[in-house]
Enzyme design. Sequence first.
Site, PDB file in Angstrom:
ATOM      1  N   HIS A 203       5.734  -6.613  12.572  1.00  0.00           N
ATOM      2  CA  HIS A 203       5.866  -6.048  11.286  1.00  0.00           C
ATOM      3  C   HIS A 203       4.527  -5.267  10.987  1.00  0.00           C
ATOM      4  O   HIS A 203       4.553  -4.994  10.058  1.00  0.00           O
ATOM      5  CB  HIS A 203       6.569  -6.870  10.120  1.00  0.00           C
ATOM      6  CG  HIS A 203       5.295  -7.635   9.322  1.00  0.00           C
ATOM      7  ND1 HIS A 203       4.558  -8.606  10.112  1.00  0.00           N
ATOM      8  CD2 HIS A 203       5.242  -7.950   8.202  1.00  0.00           C
ATOM      9  CE1 HIS A 203       3.856  -9.383   9.421  1.00  0.00           C
ATOM     10  NE2 HIS A 203       4.172  -8.725   7.882  1.00  0.00           N
TER      11      HIS A 203
ATOM     12  N   SER B 268      -1.295   3.132  12.615  1.00  0.00           N
ATOM     13  CA  SER B 268       0.000   2.598  12.431  1.00  0.00           C
ATOM     14  C   SER B 268       1.063   3.543  13.386  1.00  0.00           C
ATOM     15  O   SER B 268       0.661   4.329  14.127  1.00  0.00           O
ATOM     16  CB  SER B 268       0.486   2.850  10.809  1.00  0.00           C
ATOM     17  OG  SER B 268      -0.323   2.049  10.199  1.00  0.00           O
TER      18      SER B 268
ATOM     19  N   PHE C  66       0.815  -1.220  -0.152  1.00  0.00           N
ATOM     20  CA  PHE C  66       0.079  -0.026  -0.073  1.00  0.00           C
ATOM     21  C   PHE C  66       0.913   1.264   0.131  1.00  0.00           C
ATOM     22  O   PHE C  66       2.099   1.286   0.454  1.00  0.00           O
ATOM     23  CB  PHE C  66      -0.931  -0.069   1.234  1.00  0.00           C
ATOM     24  CG  PHE C  66      -0.221   0.233   2.458  1.00  0.00           C
ATOM     25  CD1 PHE C  66       0.315   1.228   2.953  1.00  0.00           C
ATOM     26  CD2 PHE C  66      -0.025  -1.000   3.490  1.00  0.00           C
ATOM     27  CE1 PHE C  66       1.001   1.220   4.277  1.00  0.00           C
ATOM     28  CE2 PHE C  66       0.550  -1.010   4.561  1.00  0.00           C
ATOM     29  CZ  PHE C  66       1.170   0.223   5.105  1.00  0.00           C
TER      30      PHE C  66
END
Length: 399
Positions: free
Chosen positions: A328, A311, A164
């Site tokens: 991750h 995030s 993305f």
Amino acid sequence: MPIFKQINKTRVPVKIFTEDIAPQAIDQLVNIANLPIVHHHVAAMPDVHLGIGATVGSVIPTLNAVIPAAVGVDIGCGMNAVRTSLTASDLPDNLYQVRSRIESRVPVGFNWHKRSVVNRSTVNGLDKPLDELVGKHPAIMKMLKGFNHTWHRQLGTLGGGNHFIELCLDENDDVWIMLHSGSRGVGNVIGRYFINLAKKDMQRHQQHLPDTNLAYFSEGSQHFTDYVMAVNWAQEYAWVNRQEMMKLVVDALKASSLPNFTLTKKAINCHHNYISHETHYGERVIVTRKGAIRAGQDELGIIPGSMGARSYIVKGKGSAASFCSCAHGAGRTMSRTEAKRSFSVRDLEHQTSGVECRKDRGMLDEIPGAYKDIDQVMANQADLVDVVHTLKQVVCVKG
């Protein structure tokens, strides 16, 4: 909390940094921990989930050997993020045109550039070692149609799946550019070629494995040397690919109606499918991080959530138990097929509310509900990283 589970009835222990782990993933970790090449223990990050042979979210230190399938076929896949001087107030209320600008500059999915967009010196720097590799293993070229022009033109492209490009806002409403991609088609064929070669080598030597996907090359063999060279090349390719994409995204934003801006923070660039030569517990080992990033003391990293969640920019704590590693991302809780079967476009629209992104059936396999709760993942690795910035995406581009 530190380690949530530990498996000891294996050749070396398995240390798991979550309670949220499927039985099949535990079986895979047990198989890895029983291999004679593994050093000290295996670590499983909070986003751990079932993979092919090796578990996604695993950190595997090996002595004088390397497991190609543990690296996988998206060699060097990872993240790049940079903060801009833009703030939330600089963004238009409707971000569709911004997303369209990015998509017009960066090919996504199966698309790539009509001609190479990378300067000649960069291509030349990649050409020579690749020529040496395919000179020894010409079958690699036959696995990718139009091999030479394809890898050239795929530099600066996104790909599909969970890759993305995002625009995000941090806790101060500063705008960040964040992207996720790897070594594209050339990394895929290199990975598949050497995974199959390792299987053939182990069959030839009649070495028993709990899973054929855990076939490995021992140091000193020609295939070991060639694979290490190949994976290092693919990691460099992935690194360059992300850098070139970042340039294209910046150009796309500057060509839009946004105010003039600069990049105000040095870019963070980290792999999460790769190998690295490191020293842990008194031994020089090859660390394979399959769906994990390095989190050495004060080392910056990027941990993305799903396309509808937060995030994080993090700073590593250098945990010995995790081999200086952390998660991750959020980690999948269901397969792509299951996600498409379980959710509707209306679910996708609801779960990505406030994010400018595709909201159609082609995105159902990436719906946030198919992933673990990123906040719980972060809570489970409080001993591994500190949070530096919390990001929330407002634009998400996927293939």
